[in-house]
Every structure is written in C-alpha cells, then in structure tokens.
Design a protein around this motif. Sequence first.
Motif, PDB file in Angstrom:
ATOM      1  N   ALA A  87      41.915 -34.942  -1.624  1.00  0.00           N
ATOM      2  CA  ALA A  87      41.331 -36.010  -2.438  1.00  0.00           C
ATOM      3  C   ALA A  87      42.280 -37.198  -2.608  1.00  0.00           C
ATOM      4  O   ALA A  87      41.833 -38.350  -2.710  1.00  0.00           O
ATOM      5  N   HIS A  88      43.592 -36.921  -2.620  1.00  0.00           N
ATOM      6  CA  HIS A  88      44.560 -37.976  -2.937  1.00  0.00           C
ATOM      7  C   HIS A  88      45.399 -38.391  -1.726  1.00  0.00           C
ATOM      8  O   HIS A  88      46.302 -39.217  -1.869  1.00  0.00           O
ATOM      9  N   GLY A  89      45.142 -37.819  -0.579  1.00  0.00           N
ATOM     10  CA  GLY A  89      45.791 -38.296   0.633  1.00  0.00           C
ATOM     11  C   GLY A  89      47.198 -37.807   0.869  1.00  0.00           C
ATOM     12  O   GLY A  89      47.997 -38.516   1.490  1.00  0.00           O
ATOM     13  N   PHE A  90      47.536 -36.607   0.387  1.00  0.00           N
ATOM     14  CA  PHE A  90      48.845 -36.042   0.738  1.00  0.00           C
ATOM     15  C   PHE A  90      48.661 -34.720   1.482  1.00  0.00           C
ATOM     16  O   PHE A  90      47.672 -34.004   1.298  1.00  0.00           O
ATOM     17  N   GLU A  91      49.641 -34.437   2.329  1.00  0.00           N
ATOM     18  CA  GLU A  91      49.634 -33.205   3.124  1.00  0.00           C
ATOM     19  C   GLU A  91      50.463 -32.142   2.395  1.00  0.00           C
ATOM     20  O   GLU A  91      51.432 -32.466   1.695  1.00  0.00           O
ATOM     21  N   LEU A  92      50.120 -30.874   2.568  1.00  0.00           N
ATOM     22  CA  LEU A  92      50.850 -29.783   1.931  1.00  0.00           C
ATOM     23  C   LEU A  92      51.544 -28.928   2.980  1.00  0.00           C
ATOM     24  O   LEU A  92      50.952 -28.583   4.008  1.00  0.00           O
ATOM     25  N   GLY A  93      52.800 -28.597   2.713  1.00  0.00           N
ATOM     26  CA  GLY A  93      53.538 -27.662   3.550  1.00  0.00           C
ATOM     27  C   GLY A  93      53.960 -26.464   2.720  1.00  0.00           C
ATOM     28  O   GLY A  93      54.343 -26.610   1.550  1.00  0.00           O
ATOM     29  N   ILE A  94      53.891 -25.270   3.304  1.00  0.00           N
ATOM     30  CA  ILE A  94      54.293 -24.039   2.624  1.00  0.00           C
ATOM     31  C   ILE A  94      55.520 -23.474   3.335  1.00  0.00           C
ATOM     32  O   ILE A  94      55.494 -23.249   4.549  1.00  0.00           O
ATOM     33  N   PHE A  95      56.589 -23.238   2.560  1.00  0.00           N
ATOM     34  CA  PHE A  95      57.824 -22.716   3.133  1.00  0.00           C
ATOM     35  C   PHE A  95      57.924 -21.226   2.816  1.00  0.00           C
ATOM     36  O   PHE A  95      57.897 -20.824   1.658  1.00  0.00           O
ATOM     37  N   ASP A  96      58.054 -20.405   3.844  1.00  0.00           N
ATOM     38  CA  ASP A  96      58.109 -18.954   3.661  1.00  0.00           C
ATOM     39  C   ASP A  96      59.438 -18.512   3.062  1.00  0.00           C
ATOM     40  O   ASP A  96      60.424 -19.253   3.059  1.00  0.00           O
ATOM     41  N   MET A  97      59.467 -17.284   2.564  1.00  0.00           N
ATOM     42  CA  MET A  97      60.690 -16.695   2.029  1.00  0.00           C
ATOM     43  C   MET A  97      61.795 -16.754   3.084  1.00  0.00           C
ATOM     44  O   MET A  97      61.561 -16.473   4.264  1.00  0.00           O
ATOM     45  N   TYR A  98      63.000 -17.088   2.677  1.00  0.00           N
ATOM     46  CA  TYR A  98      64.105 -17.278   3.627  1.00  0.00           C
ATOM     47  C   TYR A  98      64.984 -16.026   3.669  1.00  0.00           C
ATOM     48  O   TYR A  98      65.418 -15.510   2.635  1.00  0.00           O
ATOM     49  N   GLU A  99      65.252 -15.549   4.881  1.00  0.00           N
ATOM     50  CA  GLU A  99      66.153 -14.415   5.077  1.00  0.00           C
ATOM     51  C   GLU A  99      67.212 -14.777   6.105  1.00  0.00           C
ATOM     52  O   GLU A  99      66.961 -15.562   7.029  1.00  0.00           O
ATOM     53  N   LEU A 100      68.400 -14.218   5.934  1.00  0.00           N
ATOM     54  CA  LEU A 100      69.486 -14.405   6.888  1.00  0.00           C
ATOM     55  C   LEU A 100      70.147 -13.054   7.122  1.00  0.00           C
ATOM     56  O   LEU A 100      70.562 -12.383   6.169  1.00  0.00           O
ATOM     57  N   LEU A 101      70.186 -12.644   8.383  1.00  0.00           N
ATOM     58  CA  LEU A 101      70.742 -11.331   8.760  1.00  0.00           C
ATOM     59  C   LEU A 101      70.049 -10.210   7.988  1.00  0.00           C
ATOM     60  O   LEU A 101      70.676  -9.253   7.535  1.00  0.00           O
ATOM     61  N   GLY A 102      68.736 -10.363   7.812  1.00  0.00           N
ATOM     62  CA  GLY A 102      67.955  -9.337   7.128  1.00  0.00           C
ATOM     63  C   GLY A 102      68.073  -9.341   5.620  1.00  0.00           C
ATOM     64  O   GLY A 102      67.529  -8.472   4.939  1.00  0.00           O
ATOM     65  N   GLN A 103      68.756 -10.327   5.058  1.00  0.00           N
ATOM     66  CA  GLN A 103      68.970 -10.395   3.614  1.00  0.00           C
ATOM     67  C   GLN A 103      68.222 -11.580   3.029  1.00  0.00           C
ATOM     68  O   GLN A 103      68.363 -12.701   3.501  1.00  0.00           O
ATOM     69  N   ARG A 104      67.422 -11.326   2.006  1.00  0.00           N
ATOM     70  CA  ARG A 104      66.732 -12.419   1.334  1.00  0.00           C
ATOM     71  C   ARG A 104      67.735 -13.215   0.517  1.00  0.00           C
ATOM     72  O   ARG A 104      68.527 -12.647  -0.244  1.00  0.00           O
ATOM     73  N   ILE A 105      67.704 -14.526   0.665  1.00  0.00           N
ATOM     74  CA  ILE A 105      68.605 -15.410  -0.078  1.00  0.00           C
ATOM     75  C   ILE A 105      67.836 -15.993  -1.252  1.00  0.00           C
ATOM     76  O   ILE A 105      66.816 -16.669  -1.073  1.00  0.00           O
ATOM     77  N   SER A 106      68.296 -15.732  -2.465  1.00  0.00           N
ATOM     78  CA  SER A 106      67.595 -16.205  -3.653  1.00  0.00           C
ATOM     79  C   SER A 106      68.595 -16.496  -4.765  1.00  0.00           C
ATOM     80  O   SER A 106      69.734 -16.018  -4.753  1.00  0.00           O
ATOM     81  N   SER A 107      68.154 -17.279  -5.753  1.00  0.00           N
ATOM     82  CA  SER A 107      69.001 -17.572  -6.912  1.00  0.00           C
ATOM     83  C   SER A 107      69.297 -16.292  -7.694  1.00  0.00           C
ATOM     84  O   SER A 107      70.413 -16.097  -8.182  1.00  0.00           O
TER      85      SER A 107
END
Length: 311
Positions: A145-165
């Motif tokens: 409705a407002h003319g913007f595109e949406l992107g979804i970023f998947d959960m990030y993992e490095l060497l099989g480890q989820r990186i989170s706060s």
Amino acid sequence: MKLFKINPTAKSLEQGSVLSIGNFDGVHLGHQALLKFLLQKSMQLGLASVVVIFEPHPKELFLGHQSPKRIYNLREKIIQLKRLGVDYVFCIDFTPSFAKTHPEQFIQNTLVQRLYARFILVGHDFHFGKDRLGNQHLLQKMGQAHGFELGIFDMYELLGQRISSTGVRDLLVKQDVKNISFCLGRHYSIIGRVIYGQKLARLWGIPTANIAVNPLKLTLSGVFCVNIKICGQEQDYQGVANIGYRPTVDGKKLFLEVHLFNFSGSLYGQFIEVSFLNKLRNEQKFANIEELRKQIEEDIVCAKHYFSQTN
C-alpha cells in the motif's frame, strides 16, 4: 525520538531510505551480516541506510530489574554502527505511551512518513507494536500500500553456532573472552569518559584512567590485558585493566581502571575505548594496600609478557 546522522556524506532521507529495526545489542556477527545485506541494498538503490533502535530496551520497560543487562550502552552501539558504514540511527524513546502504539500507526507515521522507507529488512521472528501484533505479514501487506519492499533475514549461524545477543550475554557471565570475540567479530570493549578516581595508584607511580560503569551493563570482571584507544586519535596503547568493585579499598561502585603502558599525559574528560584481549586473574580482596600494590606490579609484568608473546 532522535535522528543521528553518523555518516556526514549520507544522502537526504527525503530521497527514500532502506532501514532495519531492532535492538542490535552487542552489534554481533549476526547483526553485522544483516547490516551488510542492508548496506548492499542501500548501494543498489542509491538510498540512505537507517537503523531504528529503541531506548531504553523494551524489556527494561516491561520487566524492570528482571530484564537482561545490556552488552552495550547507546553510545557504544552507535559507534559500532557507524564503523560498519550505517548512515543514520533513529533512536525511539520506548515509553509506556509508545509501547501502546498500534503497529499500523508505527509503520505509517514513523517508517513511511518520517523515514521515507523504500526497503525494510527485519529478522525472521520480528514482532512489534502494541501486544507485539505487528509482524512480517503486516509489513508485507502495508508495503504494497505504501510502496516499500520487505526483506526477511534468517537466523544467523557460524560454524554451526547460532550468534545472538543472548549468547553473548551468557559468554560474558562465563567470562569467556575468546568466544565473546568470536561472536562479536572483534574484541569486546567498553567506551567511556575518564573521571577522577582516588589516585592511589598514581602515588605508586602507576597512574590509571578510571571509567564508571553503568550497573545496567553486563560486563567482564577481573584483571585483563587490554588495548586502549583515545577517541579521536589514531594511536593505540597496550595496558592492563581491572574491572570490578575494588574490594580492598571498600569500593561500592563498578569501575574500570586502566594503566596505559608508555603513556604520559592527562586523560581526564576524554573518551577512551578499552578492548579486552586476555584475562590474567579474578578480582580479589587483599589484606592491605601494600599487598594490592605488589599484585598490581605483578599484573603489569604478566601483561607485558603477554604482549611480548603476541606481537
């Protein structure tokens, strides 16, 4: 609400923006991967990049003293975002009144009318607005409705480890310096203004720069080998630091005390960044001041040995 223009050459927002929304506590590798994608989109579209954050952290409003402690304060967070190349940071005052904002109102009034969003990137589990009713499906619908595109970023993992706060906070509790650096993609650091201390170490010929640490901040504890950067200057200094409550001198507040090697001059009132490289020992209470002085001298010897082995 406050808009920080952290890239002096950034394009005007009125031309449109690409933006992401979140808390970005720690600005860890997961955040960095998301922001890398956002900045690529910014270059592709020729639009300014904006990171939307909340102050205080929403959980601090809802949970009070039960909320998780922060990895970074607002200043530290903005500095790290600037280093990554973000153009603007839009900081929203997360008040009880704002928490009741309906998600449709937030999208229209803030993201579209205030920030001129043309592309919005959020995490796969992102929710927002009153009762967390806003989600990617609503963003998708209102984007049409407002003319913007949406992107979804998947959960990030490095060497099989989820990186989170949350993961970084757990590592801070465990005092795991090596894996904290792994998750952040850099050494964990504290940025603060140097204040006057008790000047005890100066009497021993071991002057220290003192920084008061906010008790809401989750941090390391003990004695560390550190790198020190005086904000606004290029040169780095090696040193040794203690972070804790200084039990030997009946300390009541959390302080970071840093002794810089090969430095002379005054740092009072200046901002410095202290990066933690290696832990030497836990903070401890000594029987008297003389024992403390001898241990500090031993810490300096150990720290200089560490640097001689790593340089």
